[in-house]
Write a protein that holds these residues in place. Structure first.
Motif, short mmCIF file in Angstrom:
data_model
loop_
_atom_site.label_atom_id
_atom_site.label_comp_id
_atom_site.label_asym_id
_atom_site.label_seq_id
_atom_site.Cartn_x
_atom_site.Cartn_y
_atom_site.Cartn_z
N ALA A 98 0.83 -1.19 0.00
CA ALA A 98 0.00 0.00 0.00
C ALA A 98 0.87 1.25 0.00
O ALA A 98 1.77 1.38 0.82
CB ALA A 98 -0.91 0.00 1.22
N ALA A 99 0.60 2.15 -0.91
CA ALA A 99 1.30 3.42 -0.98
C ALA A 99 0.46 4.49 -0.30
O ALA A 99 -0.75 4.54 -0.46
CB ALA A 99 1.55 3.81 -2.44
N SER A 100 1.14 5.35 0.47
CA SER A 100 0.44 6.42 1.18
C SER A 100 1.28 7.68 1.16
O SER A 100 2.48 7.64 0.89
CB SER A 100 0.15 6.00 2.62
OG SER A 100 1.36 5.75 3.33
N GLY A 101 0.64 8.81 1.47
CA GLY A 101 1.34 10.08 1.48
C GLY A 101 0.74 11.05 0.47
O GLY A 101 -0.42 10.92 0.09
N SER A 102 1.54 11.99 0.04
CA SER A 102 1.06 13.06 -0.86
C SER A 102 1.07 12.60 -2.31
O SER A 102 1.73 13.17 -3.18
CB SER A 102 1.94 14.30 -0.69
OG SER A 102 1.96 14.73 0.65
N ILE A 103 0.29 11.56 -2.59
CA ILE A 103 0.25 10.96 -3.92
C ILE A 103 -0.80 11.63 -4.79
O ILE A 103 -1.93 11.80 -4.36
CB ILE A 103 -0.05 9.45 -3.82
CG1 ILE A 103 1.05 8.74 -3.03
CG2 ILE A 103 -0.18 8.83 -5.21
CD1 ILE A 103 0.71 7.33 -2.65
N VAL A 104 -0.40 12.01 -5.98
CA VAL A 104 -1.34 12.59 -6.95
C VAL A 104 -1.84 11.49 -7.88
O VAL A 104 -3.04 11.33 -8.10
CB VAL A 104 -0.69 13.72 -7.75
CG1 VAL A 104 -1.65 14.26 -8.80
CG2 VAL A 104 -0.22 14.83 -6.82
N LEU A 157 3.49 10.42 -9.27
CA LEU A 157 3.48 11.87 -9.18
C LEU A 157 3.02 12.21 -7.76
O LEU A 157 1.99 11.71 -7.31
CB LEU A 157 2.53 12.46 -10.22
CG LEU A 157 2.38 13.98 -10.24
CD1 LEU A 157 3.67 14.63 -10.72
CD2 LEU A 157 1.22 14.38 -11.16
N TYR A 158 3.77 13.06 -7.08
CA TYR A 158 3.42 13.37 -5.69
C TYR A 158 3.70 14.84 -5.40
O TYR A 158 4.35 15.55 -6.17
CB TYR A 158 4.23 12.47 -4.74
CG TYR A 158 5.72 12.78 -4.71
CD1 TYR A 158 6.57 12.34 -5.73
CD2 TYR A 158 6.27 13.52 -3.67
CE1 TYR A 158 7.92 12.63 -5.71
CE2 TYR A 158 7.62 13.81 -3.64
CZ TYR A 158 8.45 13.35 -4.66
OH TYR A 158 9.79 13.64 -4.64
N GLY A 159 3.20 15.27 -4.24
CA GLY A 159 3.45 16.63 -3.80
C GLY A 159 2.17 17.34 -3.43
O GLY A 159 1.06 16.83 -3.61
N SER A 160 2.36 18.53 -2.89
CA SER A 160 1.24 19.38 -2.51
C SER A 160 1.56 20.79 -2.92
O SER A 160 2.41 21.45 -2.31
CB SER A 160 1.01 19.30 -1.00
OG SER A 160 -0.05 20.13 -0.62
N GLY A 161 0.92 21.27 -4.00
CA GLY A 161 1.24 22.58 -4.54
C GLY A 161 2.33 22.49 -5.59
O GLY A 161 2.16 22.92 -6.72
#
Length: 122
Positions: A23-29, A100-104
């Motif tokens: 399972a992948a978690s976090g700021s995933i787009v 692809l990940y991140g916030s902003g």
């Protein structure tokens, strides 16, 4: 950031089955490719199976017909169903994701899990 957590490894007799989950978690787009690699003692890490967002799959010749990779996009999870296991399948199995990940500010990156041990006894 992003974390990958594997589960499902263990000890099984030759001919048996195991199912690995990651399972992948976090700021995933969004997640492009996910999959599995393995590393046996004294050997290099090698590809086992990968699956794209369109569910196109790729397998190592050594596992074709025995292993099946699948994914649940809603859960950001990839699975590896391993049947007809052989002693030579013994290794640490690592989950992998290209996403692809991140916030902003968004970035593309490759992430790995810590690995789960699969041991097949003869």
């Amino acid at each position: 950031q992003v974390q990958l957590a594997e589960s499902g490894g263990g000890l099984v007799q030759a001919g048996g089955s195991l199912r690995l989950s990651c399972a992948a978690s976090g700021s995933i787009v969004s997640i492009d490719r996910m999959g599995w690699y393995r590393q046996a003692p004294g050997k290099q890490r090698e590809l086992v199976a990968t699956i794209t967002g369109e569910e196109s799959t790729n397998y190592a010749d050594s596992v074709k017909g025995r292993f099946t990779v699948s994914r649940d996009n809603a859960k950001n999870t990839v699975y590896l169903q391993m049947n007809s296991l052989k002693p030579e399948d013994t290794a640490v199995y690592y989950c992998f994701a290209h996403l692809l990940y991140g916030s902003g500010r968004y970035r593309v990156g490759d992430f790995w899990g810590h690995g789960t041990q699969v041991t097949v006894s003869s």
